[in-house]
Design an enzyme around this catalytic site. Structure first.
Site, short mmCIF file in Angstrom:
data_model
loop_
_atom_site.label_atom_id
_atom_site.label_comp_id
_atom_site.label_asym_id
_atom_site.label_seq_id
_atom_site.Cartn_x
_atom_site.Cartn_y
_atom_site.Cartn_z
CG ASP A 54 4.85 16.21 16.00
OD1 ASP A 54 3.73 16.62 15.63
OD2 ASP A 54 5.38 16.53 17.08
CG HIS A 258 2.26 -10.70 -1.49
ND1 HIS A 258 1.07 -10.14 -1.92
CD2 HIS A 258 2.96 -10.97 -2.62
CE1 HIS A 258 1.07 -10.10 -3.24
NE2 HIS A 258 2.20 -10.59 -3.70
CG ASP A 275 8.72 -10.59 -4.99
OD1 ASP A 275 9.20 -9.63 -5.63
OD2 ASP A 275 7.58 -11.03 -5.17
CG ASP A 286 7.75 -7.46 -9.09
OD1 ASP A 286 8.28 -8.04 -8.13
OD2 ASP A 286 6.56 -7.63 -9.43
CG HIS A 365 0.98 -16.57 -8.01
ND1 HIS A 365 1.71 -16.46 -9.17
CD2 HIS A 365 1.82 -17.14 -7.10
CE1 HIS A 365 2.93 -16.92 -8.97
NE2 HIS A 365 3.02 -17.36 -7.73
CG HIS A 369 2.07 -7.96 -11.82
ND1 HIS A 369 2.96 -6.92 -11.84
CD2 HIS A 369 2.61 -8.88 -10.97
CE1 HIS A 369 3.98 -7.18 -11.04
NE2 HIS A 369 3.81 -8.37 -10.51
CG HIS A 376 0.51 -5.74 -8.47
ND1 HIS A 376 -0.22 -6.45 -7.56
CD2 HIS A 376 1.70 -6.39 -8.57
CE1 HIS A 376 0.50 -7.49 -7.12
NE2 HIS A 376 1.68 -7.45 -7.71
CD GLU A 399 4.97 -12.25 -10.24
OE1 GLU A 399 5.20 -12.54 -9.06
OE2 GLU A 399 4.61 -11.11 -10.60
CE1 TYR A 403 5.65 -19.28 -4.18
CE2 TYR A 403 3.78 -19.87 -5.57
CZ TYR A 403 4.85 -19.05 -5.30
OH TYR A 403 5.13 -17.99 -6.14
NE ARG A 421 7.05 -14.61 -6.36
CZ ARG A 421 6.71 -14.71 -5.09
NH1 ARG A 421 5.99 -15.76 -4.66
NH2 ARG A 421 7.08 -13.81 -4.19
CD GLU A 423 8.11 -10.80 -9.89
OE1 GLU A 423 8.48 -10.88 -8.69
OE2 GLU A 423 7.11 -10.15 -10.25
N1 GLY Z 1 6.25 -8.17 -5.76
C1 GLY Z 1 4.87 -8.43 -5.90
C2 GLY Z 1 4.61 -9.26 -7.06
O1 GLY Z 1 5.50 -9.94 -7.53
O2 GLY Z 1 3.55 -9.26 -7.61
MN MN Z 2 5.41 -9.35 -9.55
MN MN Z 3 7.58 -9.67 -7.15
#
Ligand code: GLY
Ligand code: MN
Ligand code: MN
Length: 453
Positions: A54, A258, A275, A286, A365, A369, A376, A399, A403, A421, A423
């Protein structure tokens, strides 16, 4: 154009901003102008998803559907038929139902959809199987994004088959099915003025939330308590959901890209990486910031932090129309690799370390993006096989991160477990770029000063 209403909250006055119906109509028209002659498009809404008995997950409309309609209910289907005399815009939606509305809330119904959303014709969902084949009949091309929803894929096949069965009566089914994504996502990639204004606001609210987290942070707090400071600030500003699950990672947890468990206690001497971005009227912020739990960077933390900041600034300085997207990423790799060598974390010549991907042990990474209604966001990164140049109106994140795994035995122990990081959300402008998330400090001196207050 944005419609603004004033809202009064405990925190003071905030603006409830909405994209106007004329903008949604203009987007539909712009899409229809690009569809080939004699074509039809079918665009479904999102569905409700059960969480447990429910209870549903909070409903979030499909971004493509919302972009074209501003309509926030599940179980709807938009059909666009450019040039159709009886109306180009047809919607199927949940019928009004007094009993269901007492339990679960208001429904616009077909009449409401026509009145409030500028749709030409609207019908209840029960009429879909009867009416959609009539609407598709006679078009040469069907724009439909196959492969996302198996049930709907089956329904589309059945609609086409039912038209084919009428062939001897002169009915003609579309002979070609084409993904709508390319046309629509190219539109979404370039933000119009009202979208820019909304994203600027999403960036502002998200930045304020990060400032609040820096102000509230202290050793002994849990990661989820710090997350709550962020979520609280989003919610009182009309963003009841974040744009994605917030990541609040202290110490080694910052090395999980993540990380969303957010369950550990924040310790004196550690960094914390947050983040988090709000979703304001379907537009995402973001932002990532990394700062010392107790307000003061150690020597090693500061060295890594300042390198990441230097990389980020070099990337931001390079953003302007005409620069290929991949160039920004390559700058991040070059500056970061040089910095890691200078700190003694990598050894060898820069070119070799880049060619062999040695830097990926620390930076695994891409630089960022596209950002928009989805965190994204949609939009091709390559066109005709080549990385595309940046153009005014695109929004991208920048970003970079470093690490250093707690298990990395190739580096001195003092470096291990540091994760950083930084960003920000950048609009490409004719002159260069605008930072939507500039409201949250990022130099060591600014962060330490803010946290000392
Ligand atoms: N928050 C996810 C990224 O930075 O791509
Ligand atoms: Mn991002
Ligand atoms: Mn992010």
């Amino acid at each position: 154009m944005l419609r603004r209403m004033r809202l009064y909250t405990e925190q003071g006055v905030t603006a409830d901003m909405r994209i106007s119906q004329s903008s949604f109509a203009a987007r539909r028209q712009q899409l229809m102008d690009q569809m080939s002659p004699g074509s039809v498009a079918v665009i479904p809404s999102a569905k409700e998803v059960a969480r447990n008995r429910d209870v549903e997950y909070p409903f979030r409309q499909d971004s493509d559907f919302y972009y074209l309609t501003g309509f926030n209910e599940p179980d709807a289907l938009l059909i666009l038929i450019p040039g159709r005399n009886e109306g180009q815009v047809v919607m199927f939606c949940r019928a009004r139902d007094p009993e269901m509305e007492i339990w679960n809330g208001y429904r616009a119904g077909p009449e409401g959809v026509c009145n409030q959303h500028g749709v030409d014709q609207a019908y209840g969902c029960a009429e879909i199987d009867e009416r959609v084949p009539q609407l598709l009949q006679g078009s040469e091309r069907l724009y439909y994004s196959i492969g996302t929803d198996e049930t709907l894929d089956g329904q589309v096949r059945d609609w086409l088959n039912s038209i084919r069965k009428q062939a001897r009566m002169g009915a003609v089914a579309p002979g070609e099915i084409v993904m709508l994504d390319h046309l629509l996502h190219e539109m979404r990639l370039f933000k119009a003025d009202d979208e820019v204004e909304m994203m600027r606001e999403a960036g502002r609210i998200s930045a304020e939330a990060h400032v609040r987290a820096m102000q509230q942070c202290k050793p002994g707090l849990t990661e989820y308590q710090l997350e709550a400071e962020i979520t609280h600030h989003f919610a009182v500003n009309g963003c009841r959901q974040p744009a994605y699950s917030s990541s609040v990672g202290g110490g080694d947890n910052a090395c999980v890209l993540h990380y969303t468990e957010n369950w550990d206690v924040l310790k004196d001497g550690d960094l914390v990486l947050i983040d988090a971005g709000c979703e304001l009227e379907y537009y995402a912020g973001d932002i990532t910031r990394t700062f010392p739990v107790s307000g003061k960077f150690s020597t090693e933390q500061k060295a890594i932090y300042e390198l990441v900041l230097h990389v980020q600034q070099a990337c931001i300085d390079a953003i302007r129309p005409g620069v290929p997207w991949i160039r920004i990423h390559n700058i991040s790799v070059e500056v970061l690799t040089q910095g890691l060598v200078d700190l003694g974390l990598l050894k060898g010549d820069i070119e070799g370390l880049i060619d062999t991907g040695a830097y990926k042990a620390f930076y695994m990474h891409r630089i960022g993006h596209w950002l928009g209604m989805d965190v994204h966001d949609v939009g091709d990164y390559k066109v005709d096989g080549d990385w595309r140049p940046l153009q005014a109106g695109m929004v991208m994140t920048v970003e970079p991160g470093i690490y250093i795994s707690p298990q990395n035995e190739l580096v001195e122990e003092k470096w291990r477990g540091i994760g950083v990081r930084i960003e920000d959300d950048m609009l490409v402008t004719e002159e260069g770029c605008e930072n939507f998330s500039a409201g949250v400090p990022k130099t060591v001196a600014e962060i330490e000063a803010l946290m000392a207050r």
